[in-house]
Each structure stands twice: as C-alpha cells, then as structure tokens.
Design a protein around this motif. Structure first.
Motif, PDB file in Angstrom:
ATOM      1  N   UNK B 247      37.160  55.773  34.800  1.00  0.00           N
ATOM      2  CA  UNK B 247      38.251  55.015  35.415  1.00  0.00           C
ATOM      3  C   UNK B 247      37.846  54.284  36.696  1.00  0.00           C
ATOM      4  N   UNK B 248      36.688  54.626  37.252  1.00  0.00           N
ATOM      5  CA  UNK B 248      36.266  53.945  38.473  1.00  0.00           C
ATOM      6  C   UNK B 248      35.210  52.868  38.228  1.00  0.00           C
ATOM      7  N   UNK B 249      34.945  52.576  36.956  1.00  0.00           N
ATOM      8  CA  UNK B 249      34.012  51.478  36.677  1.00  0.00           C
ATOM      9  C   UNK B 249      34.548  50.169  37.258  1.00  0.00           C
ATOM     10  N   UNK B 250      33.627  49.267  37.576  1.00  0.00           N
ATOM     11  CA  UNK B 250      34.024  47.927  38.033  1.00  0.00           C
ATOM     12  C   UNK B 250      34.773  47.237  36.891  1.00  0.00           C
ATOM     13  N   UNK B 251      35.940  46.717  37.216  1.00  0.00           N
ATOM     14  CA  UNK B 251      36.741  46.075  36.174  1.00  0.00           C
ATOM     15  C   UNK B 251      37.968  46.890  35.814  1.00  0.00           C
ATOM     16  N   UNK B 252      38.094  48.104  36.381  1.00  0.00           N
ATOM     17  CA  UNK B 252      39.330  48.868  36.217  1.00  0.00           C
ATOM     18  C   UNK B 252      40.158  48.682  37.485  1.00  0.00           C
ATOM     19  N   UNK B 265      47.741  37.697  47.862  1.00  0.00           N
ATOM     20  CA  UNK B 265      46.517  37.081  48.371  1.00  0.00           C
ATOM     21  C   UNK B 265      46.166  35.789  47.626  1.00  0.00           C
ATOM     22  N   UNK B 266      46.940  35.457  46.614  1.00  0.00           N
ATOM     23  CA  UNK B 266      46.786  34.202  45.872  1.00  0.00           C
ATOM     24  C   UNK B 266      45.385  34.024  45.276  1.00  0.00           C
ATOM     25  N   UNK B 267      44.901  35.081  44.645  1.00  0.00           N
ATOM     26  CA  UNK B 267      43.568  35.023  44.037  1.00  0.00           C
ATOM     27  C   UNK B 267      43.510  33.979  42.920  1.00  0.00           C
ATOM     28  N   UNK B 268      44.677  33.598  42.389  1.00  0.00           N
ATOM     29  CA  UNK B 268      44.651  32.581  41.334  1.00  0.00           C
ATOM     30  C   UNK B 268      44.287  31.206  41.900  1.00  0.00           C
ATOM     31  N   UNK B 269      44.299  31.112  43.218  1.00  0.00           N
ATOM     32  CA  UNK B 269      43.878  29.857  43.858  1.00  0.00           C
ATOM     33  C   UNK B 269      42.480  29.979  44.478  1.00  0.00           C
ATOM     34  N   UNK B 277      39.253  37.717  42.405  1.00  0.00           N
ATOM     35  CA  UNK B 277      39.686  38.686  41.401  1.00  0.00           C
ATOM     36  C   UNK B 277      38.780  38.479  40.196  1.00  0.00           C
ATOM     37  N   UNK B 278      38.544  39.552  39.454  1.00  0.00           N
ATOM     38  CA  UNK B 278      37.736  39.428  38.246  1.00  0.00           C
ATOM     39  C   UNK B 278      38.625  39.633  37.036  1.00  0.00           C
ATOM     40  N   UNK B 299      47.078  38.143  33.978  1.00  0.00           N
ATOM     41  CA  UNK B 299      45.710  38.137  33.447  1.00  0.00           C
ATOM     42  C   UNK B 299      45.505  36.934  32.529  1.00  0.00           C
ATOM     43  N   UNK B 300      46.512  36.652  31.715  1.00  0.00           N
ATOM     44  CA  UNK B 300      46.435  35.506  30.810  1.00  0.00           C
ATOM     45  C   UNK B 300      46.317  34.206  31.607  1.00  0.00           C
ATOM     46  N   UNK B 301      47.136  34.107  32.637  1.00  0.00           N
ATOM     47  CA  UNK B 301      47.140  32.889  33.455  1.00  0.00           C
ATOM     48  C   UNK B 301      45.853  32.756  34.273  1.00  0.00           C
ATOM     49  N   UNK B 302      45.197  33.887  34.520  1.00  0.00           N
ATOM     50  CA  UNK B 302      43.937  33.835  35.261  1.00  0.00           C
ATOM     51  C   UNK B 302      42.760  33.514  34.345  1.00  0.00           C
TER      52      UNK B 302
END
Lengths: 283, 472
Positions: B247-252, B265-269, B277-278, B299-302
């Motif tokens: 559960x602590x892998x990168x991407x969780x 934080x507006x990571x979508x921008x 954000x990944x 997630x879909x929009x990103x």
C-alpha cells in the motif's frame, strides 16, 4: 505577514531566511517544522525550523535550492513576503537530560540539528557535534554549532576543509571509543540518516532521525508522507518528523522521495527558461 | 381541481464525451425560463413535507413561490434566511434523499427539482452582487470557530447575524474545507465557494488562515484568552488505508491526497501551478462513495485511459449519489463490483504495477444493515494498474485534541456531542459536522453548525443552567 527580515547565503545553494511569524515563533519548539508557500500557484513545502526568536517574533528557515519551488524561494529577499507559512507542525524533540549525546548534521541538516543541540545542552547534556558536507562551500554554522556543543567534529567528503571523511566515520569511532553515548540524533539527506542509523545500531545506541518525506497539508489529512517505522505505517507530519532510525524502512522512504522526480525536473527546466526569457526582455 | 403535472425539467449538462477531459462544471444550470417552468410544478402544499427533509429547514415552497412571481430578491432572502451557502448546497446536497424524497409530487410523478431551483436563485444573486442582510446589534461576545468548512462557515454566518463577533481558524491556506480541497471544480466551481465564503466574511466574520489549532493554540487557551465560546468543526480529514501489502508503493494515493493535489493545489494545471500529480494509464479507485466518484472522474480528466471503481459490495449498496454514479458511468468509468483488493504489486523500483483482488459475494446483513461481503475462496485475480486511489472513508483528525484530553471522544475518535445543540462534554465547547458524525454530507454538517449556533446564542444570552443534559 510572513515578511522576510533577513537573508543570508550560507552556501551557493543554501539560503537562510528570517521570517516574521510571531505566533509560530511564540509556540514552536525544536524539531518542529513549518509549511511554506512561495506564491499563489506554489506548492506547500515543509521546512524544518532552524531557529526562533520569541521576543522578535521571528523564525529562521534554511533550505537548499533543488527544484522549482526552492529556486523561486531563493529569489526572495529582505522585505519580500511568503504567500503563506503554517506551523508549528509535527511533534517537538523530546528534550531530556540523557547524559552524552551526539548530534550529527549533514549538509542542509546542520540547520535543524542546531536548535536541538542547543536545547539538549541547556538541559545539561554533554553534547558532541559532528557536522559535515560534500565540500567546503556547502558547510555552514560551524561557529554556531561550536557554541552549543562541548566537542565539535567537522568533516567534508572531499577533504576540502577540516577532516576528509563522511560523518559516519567519526561517529563510528566515537561508538567504538568506549565512551558511553546515551543518544544520537542524525539529520541530513535520507541516505546519510540511513548510514548514521546503521553505524549506531550494532552498538545499541538509540538514534533519532528527522524524516523529510513529501507532504501536502502537514496536518495528517493527506497521508502523502507515510513512512514505515517498526513495520507500521506512520504519518511523518503528525507522528514525526522524528523517529527511531533503527526502525525506519529507508528504502521505502527514499523510493517515495522520488515520486515526482521527473515532474520536478520539468518544472525546474520550465522555470529556468521563463527566467531566462525574462532576463532577455529586461536587457 | 387537479392540474396537469408537467415533467421535471432536465438539467442541461456538458456532453460526457467532452467533459471527461475537462474540469469545467458538468451541470450547466437552468435558464430563467426553465427555472420558472420548474417552479410552476411546485404544488405549494399547505403542509409542506419538503422542509422537514432539509437539515437546515429552508422554507422551500416560499422561495419557490417568490421565484415563480419573479420576485428574485425575495427568493434570495427566504433561501438565505436559513442557508448561508445555497449555491454550494444547490450543487452538492443529496436532494434525492432529503427534500426531494419528501416532495408530494414524487409520489405519483417526479419531485420538484428543489436543488436545481436553489442553485438557480443563488447563482442569480451572485451575478447581481450579493447583498449583506441586516445584522443584530453587537453583543460584545466573541466566538471562535475551528475549521472553515461547511459546519464552521454555517455556524459563523449564523452567529454573526445574531450580533456576535466571530473568528474562524483554518489550518489550510484557503477557506472552504472539503468544499475546496475535496469536491472537484467540475462539480463545485471554486469561484462559487469563494463567493459564498466572501458572503460569510461580509457578515463581519474574520477568517484566519494557516492557523492550526492544537498546535498554535489549544482550546483551553482560546477560552482563557477571550473567547466566550468555541465551535469545533474540523471535519474528518484523516485518511483510511486497507493495511494490505504494497500500500505504500509509489502510485498509491489516499483519495484525500489525490483530491487535495488536484483541487486545492490545482495539479491539473501543472506546471502553471507547481504541485504535481501522477496519474497512470490504468487507475483503480477503491471504494464507492462520492469521494470515490470524484477521484475516479478527476483521474479520467487528468488523462488516464481507463479508470475502474473497485467495490466489494454490489451496485445496490453503493453509498455515492445516484446522479454522480450516472455521471461517472456516462463519462466511461468502469465499475468492478463484488471485488476487493488483497495486495498491491510493485516494480523493483517501488512503483505500482498491479493489484491482486478477490471476488466477493454478499452474505447476511451486517451492523450497517447492508449485506456483508464475503470473499469467494480461490477467486483471486490480478488487475494491471499503475495508480491506485484509496477512497475508503476518513476518520476525525486527532490533531486538535492533542492538548485537550478533557474533550470526550468515542472509540471511533469522534467527539461526543449532543446532537440537538452540539454541546460537548467540555463547557463552552460545541462541535458539529464530520468531527461528531464521522464522514457525512455537506448539508448535514451545515445543519449541525446551525443548531450549534442557535444554542451558542442562547447560552451566551443566558449561561446559567446545567451544561450537559443527556446520557452520561
């Protein structure tokens, strides 16, 4: 609010700001951190408190320029203000009279180890300091550390100043010397803290490290800063930042520190291009 | 004389094929003509049932009548008499289980679209420029509100109208709580939140940002340092994880982190905004509440190619609003029901590369009244995913209690408070919203803020009498 009242270039990539934050300065304790934002578009970046002046209502923060946010931060000067500063966050260091303590500060980690060493000295401990950096110009606060330690060992990785050694070398010698060491603190890059912990482990000396994981809110809300200590998932921001170094899963911490490496690179390059373009239009 | 009932007016929405890749608002709002037509459907019951379904008791038929008569300011006034945040509620309240389920029309036809009308009136007012209502004369009392989310903003707004001085303490750098960090722009535009926060400020409420109560001050210090009362509305902001391997892998991500990066934080921008954000190619969101829907749709929009909702129960037990489930489905979110993760696989560099799941079947009902999911032995299978978002619910954040041991809490970490008036076991301290109930809705938090404000006002006027009446 959060006006910068003093700035000092400790090294080409290491900057010190004194920031007006009276309420935080009134309440903070050694070992705690703050979260700062440079601008409205900025990230929330955790920075350990390097010093505080309750009378003047000021905090000292020290940071190293590594990515876009710290690069942008390093362009600020006296009179400028941070977009926000939140704190004090995290648990303070447990200051007690332990006996003999060794304070190991590596690189930018020298800054946060300083107030802890001072408090431990004031609490009556015999304080041995070990500070080190890759090279001479990255070393700072030797004089300040001297004022809060009974003995101070200074080293550089490349031997350009003082003793040519990694900080773990004198630490190991101290452990082997037969002197009783009651506790060790290590603050610096994760790899350094890992090896400090590995050095003291065979001697069974309790070793405290201050983990610098990726964070967002710093109040336990997001879980980004999770680390595994003693097999349990802990949140660095509320359960830490200090943990028992012998129990930390270092490989996991270092993997998680790399989560945004490619994006950080992209952001820095883009920022440098923008700065370059701006310089050209000005000249 | 029974009149013919027109069908409920549809809400115009962005085309799912377009909106799945942008963060603009999905529901576009009624125009005046449609709003008037929908208002026309209201029967103006002599004994309205809808009001009883509203946690803040908005006088629904009255505001709809004013709208019908095109007396817009009157509609605004009626609405805001009870609800300081109508543009928010009109968008995110689960009307289908509150006011609209009570609507008499709903028995034979479709209920009046109360939420859409509320939104229309609130949006109209915002376009005109908001008016500040008359305030009661100053009482000289000062109330501290901890947390600038729905409960805190509502309590603060009501207390200010009653003439009390109010200061809100907010830990983040922007006010709004879950409205800002949690609910995405496409469901609740941040301009709307900002405008309603400004309205609360226009009532004289001071908001102090970047101020972490529990760290900067304790509740005891606040009571000692000049506050006559404290309202605690810090919400349930502590993420839950499954405690499964990997559960602590990168991407969780916790949904909280994923949504905070995206919304606050507006990571979508990114990289115009600095917070990254990944989002991988294939994303799994574990859980099926509104937060899970929001995470999946973000997630879909990103940019994810494929987003799955992984839920251990069946469609019938999903806690998310039906409307948001439908929106997610239209946008192409894939639902994997009766499926539960047991392990997350990672690469040798520590990045998520898959998720082992087990099929479930439904057994007897559990304490929640829902049928308990039971693993089907030997049914494990692997999903190929590179991002996992845990949307399993949240717990109260304990930070504010760290120095306040006398504030009694339940074994779930929630604060013990009288539901009627919000009083906690600590004198002069009230609490409401998710900090008391555990994760719930925006409007139920507002209802709690409102009840507490009324009681704080009563207490400040007459502080005599027993503090705690009720079960020990």
């Amino acid at each position: 609010m959060y006006r910068i009242t003093a700035r000092e270039d400790l090294a080409p990539v290491t900057k010190l700001f004194v920031v007006e934050a009276p309420e935080v300065a009134r309440k903070c304790k050694s070992g705690q951190f703050v979260i700062v934002r440079v601008s409205e578009h900025g990230e929330r970046v955790p920075l350990t408190i390097a010093d505080y002046d309750r009378q003047r209502g000021e905090l000292t923060i020290v940071f190293q320029v590594v990515g876009k946010t710290t690069a942008e931060l390093s362009t600020l000067g006296v009179g400028d203000s941070l977009a926000s500063l939140t704190g004090p966050l995290g648990l303070p260091t447990e200051i007690e009279k332990y006996g003999t303590v060794v304070m190991v500060g590596g690189g930018v980690g020298i800054a946060p180890i300083f107030p802890i060493a001072r408090d431990l000295k004031e609490a009556g401990n015999y304080v041995i300091g070990i500070i080190g950096a890759r090279t001479r110009e990255l070393l700072f606060w030797e004089d300040r550390m001297r004022t809060v330690t009974d003995e101070l060992i200074v080293c550089t990785d490349d031997g350009s100043y003082a003793r040519k050694a990694l900080v773990t070398e004198p630490l190991k010698e101290l452990c082997q010397s037969g002197r009783t060491i009651h506790r060790v603190w290590g603050i610096g890059p994760a790899i350094m803290m890992k090896f400090v912990s590995l050095t003291t482990k065979p001697f069974g000396i309790q070793t405290i490290v201050s983990l610098n994981s990726i964070m967002v809110d710093g109040t336990g809300m997001c879980g980004a800063c999770r680390v595994v200590v003693g097999g349990r998932t802990r949140f660095c921001c509320v359960h830490g930042p200090e943990f028992d170094g012998h129990e930390v899963d270092w490989d996991l911490l270092m993997a998680r520190q790399r989560i945004y490496l490619d994006k950080e690179k992209l952001a820095l390059e883009r920022y440098q291009q923008l700065c370059e373009a701006h310089r050209e239009t000005v000249h | 004389m029974p009149k013919e009932i027109a069908p409920r007016n549809e809400m115009p929405r962005q085309d799912p094929r377009v909106r799945r890749r942008n963060f603009n608002e999905v529901a576009l709002g009624y125009d005046l003509e449609t709003a008037l037509a929908e208002a026309e459907r209201c029967l103006q019951c002599k004994k309205p049932q809808c009001i009883a379904g509203c946690p803040v008791q908005v006088r629904i038929p009255e505001f709809i009548l004013a709208l019908r008569e095109k007396d817009m300011w009157r509609a605004v006034e009626v609405l805001k008499d009870k609800n300081s945040l109508p543009a928010i509620c009109g968008r995110v309240c689960p009307q289908e289980t509150q006011c609209e389920i009570q609507c008499v029309l709903g028995k034979k036809h479709e209920p009046v679209a109360i939420g859409r009308l509320e939104r229309f009136v609130a949006d109209w007012e915002r376009e005109q420029g908001m008016r500040t209502p008359p305030l009661a004369p100053p009482t000289g009392k000062h109330v501290a509100v901890i947390g600038a989310g729905p409960a805190g903003l509502t309590a603060a707004g009501d207390l200010a109208k009653m003439g009390h001085k109010v200061t809100i303490f907010e830990a983040l750098h922007a006010p709004g709580g879950v409205l800002i960090y949690g609910i995405p722009e496409f469901r609740l535009p941040k301009d709307v939140v900002r405008a309603e926060v400004e309205y609360v400020q226009s009532l004289g409420v001071e908001i102090r940002l970047n101020t972490v109560v529990g760290k900067l001050y304790t509740i005891d210090e606040m009571l000692k340092d000049g506050f006559d009362a404290v309202f605690l509305g810090t919400g349930a902001g502590l993420p839950m994880f499954m405690n499964i391997p990997g559960e602590n892998y990168n991407g969780v991500y916790s949904a909280n982190e994923f949504l905070t990066r995206t919304n606050l934080m507006k990571a979508y921008l990114f990289p115009e905004y600095d917070t990254p954000i990944n989002v991988g190619r294939k994303v799994a969101v574990v859980g099926a509440g509104n937060v899970a829907m929001d995470s999946a749709r973000c997630a879909l929009r990103l940019g994810a190619d494929e987003v799955h909702i992984v839920y251990r129960r069946s469609r019938a037990e999903m806690p998310a609003r039906a409307e948001e489930v439908a929106n997610a489905e239209e946008e192409g979110i894939i639902f994997d029901f009766l499926t539960n993760p047991v392990e997350i696989h990672g690469t040798d560099k520590g990045w998520v590369c898959g998720m082992r799941c087990i099929r479930m079947e439904l057994g007897e009902p559990d304490a929640s009244g829902r049928r308990r999911p039971v693993p089907v032995p030997g049914s494990e299978f692997d999903m190929e995913v590179d991002t996992v978002i845990m949307a399993l619910g949240t717990q109260p954040n304990p930070l504010v209690f760290s120095n306040t041991p006398w504030l009694e809490r339940t074994k779930h970490g929630t604060v013990v408070a009288n539901e009627e008036n919000g009083r906690t076991k600590m004198e002069r301290v009230w609490a409401g919203g998710d900090i008391v109930t555990g994760a719930a809705t925006v409007i139920s938090a507002m209802g709690a803020g409102k009840r507490a404000a009324a009681d704080i006002d009563a207490y400040l006027k007459d502080p005599n009498g027993p503090w705690w009446v009720g079960p020990e």
